[in-house]
Design an enzyme around this catalytic site. Structure first.
Site, PDB file in Angstrom:
ATOM      1  N   LEU A 157       0.806  -1.220  -0.008  1.00 17.60           N
ATOM      2  CA  LEU A 157      -0.027   0.051  -0.176  1.00 17.60           C
ATOM      3  C   LEU A 157       0.903   1.132  -0.083  1.00 17.60           C
ATOM      4  O   LEU A 157       2.129   1.050   0.626  1.00 17.60           O
ATOM      5  CB  LEU A 157      -0.973   0.062   1.283  1.00 17.60           C
ATOM      6  CG  LEU A 157      -1.932  -1.007   1.306  1.00 17.60           C
ATOM      7  CD1 LEU A 157      -2.539  -1.051   2.628  1.00 17.60           C
ATOM      8  CD2 LEU A 157      -3.170  -0.922   0.159  1.00 17.60           C
ATOM      9  N   ASP A 158       0.475   2.335  -0.659  1.00 15.53           N
ATOM     10  CA  ASP A 158       1.213   3.562  -0.546  1.00 15.53           C
ATOM     11  C   ASP A 158       1.284   4.053   0.934  1.00 15.53           C
ATOM     12  O   ASP A 158       0.493   3.784   1.727  1.00 15.53           O
ATOM     13  CB  ASP A 158       0.423   4.510  -1.267  1.00 15.53           C
ATOM     14  CG  ASP A 158       0.194   4.485  -2.802  1.00 15.53           C
ATOM     15  OD1 ASP A 158       0.899   3.531  -3.353  1.00 15.53           O
ATOM     16  OD2 ASP A 158      -0.778   4.870  -3.419  1.00 15.53           O
ATOM     17  N   ALA A 159       2.433   4.722   1.028  1.00 17.38           N
ATOM     18  CA  ALA A 159       2.826   5.248   2.609  1.00 17.38           C
ATOM     19  C   ALA A 159       1.489   5.836   3.103  1.00 17.38           C
ATOM     20  O   ALA A 159       1.028   5.842   4.104  1.00 17.38           O
ATOM     21  CB  ALA A 159       3.968   6.174   2.672  1.00 17.38           C
TER      22      ALA A 159
END
Ligand code: URA
Length: 235
Positions: A96-98
């Site tokens: 998942l993106d940060a």
């Protein structure tokens, strides 16, 4: 280690590079040969056979954490939130993106991890995107038909507006996992994402899991993810 199902080849190399693997009391090096029957192989001090137990856990990832086990620049990583001392070979399945929160799976089983992360597996992922502006039925229909992105058309998505929400919240179910895909899809229909959460992967749901905490998946959940009967223990 990859052959023993500990982690993917890349993840095994990362464990070795991070100095977490020893063979007969010496730090292991990349390419080194070791025999699990004759040599004492430890991962973070845990013997290889114990590390082979198949574990799958769900983490409710908060924003601000990288989907990585280690970061050379010292940024916060999801590895800080999972029980690595008990299960040192846990590795995240996909990313998942940060700045995305939500469901992130981890497993000690490299084959299972690779299988789940592989695009051909087509496991459904559900996201809730909080977006700017008012989303019309026609815009939802565009998401359902597929959106032209710079790396090609997206597959048809399930898309609906969550009722009564202001700002608008769109629930999107997709079977792909391209880089920043949901953000790019919403941007393409003119509604940039303000917040993004992944709420489900297949039949595994975030439901009541508190932010920053994890739980072990049941055998039934693992079986549902791989689309077959209950998993056999690793050899
Ligand atoms: N799509 C995104 O844009 N970001 C994620 O983190 C996951 C899916």
């Amino acid at each position: 280690m990859a052959r023993a199902g500990i982690a993917s080849r890349r993840a095994s190399e990362a464990l070795i590079e991070a100095g977490r693997v020893s063979v007969n009391g010496q730090l292991a090096s990349l390419g080194q040969k070791a025999d699990p029957d004759a040599d004492e192989i430890l991962i973070d001090g845990v013997p290889l056979p114990a590390a082979c137990e198949r574990i799958v856990i769900a983490l409710h990832k908060p924003c601000g954490y990288l989907s990585a086990m280690h970061d050379d620049r010292g940024r916060a990583c999801v590895s800080e939130l999972i029980p690595l001392d008990e299960h040192p070979s846990l590795f995240h399945v996909g990313r998942l993106d940060a700045d995305t929160s939500g469901l992130l799976l981890f497993t000690t089983d490299g084959q299972l991890g690779q299988r789940l992360a592989h695009p051909s597996h087509e496991v459904m992922k559900e996201y809730v995107a909080t977006v700017k502006g008012t989303v019309s039925e026609e815009e939802l229909a565009r998401l359902r038909r597929g959106i032209k992105l710079e790396d090609g058309m997206t597959s048809p998505a399930e898309a609906d507006l969550l009722p009564g929400s202001e700002p608008a919240r769109v629930r999107l179910r997709i079977h792909e996992g391209r880089n920043r895909q949901v953000r790019r899809m919403m941007e393409a229909i003119g509604h940039p994402v303000c917040a993004l959460e992944r709420t489900a992967i297949g039949d595994v749901r975030l439901d009541g899991l508190a932010l920053g905490t994890w739980r072990r998946l049941s055998d039934e959940e693992v079986a549902s993810l791989i689309g077959c009967g209950p998993c056999e223990p690793l050899q």
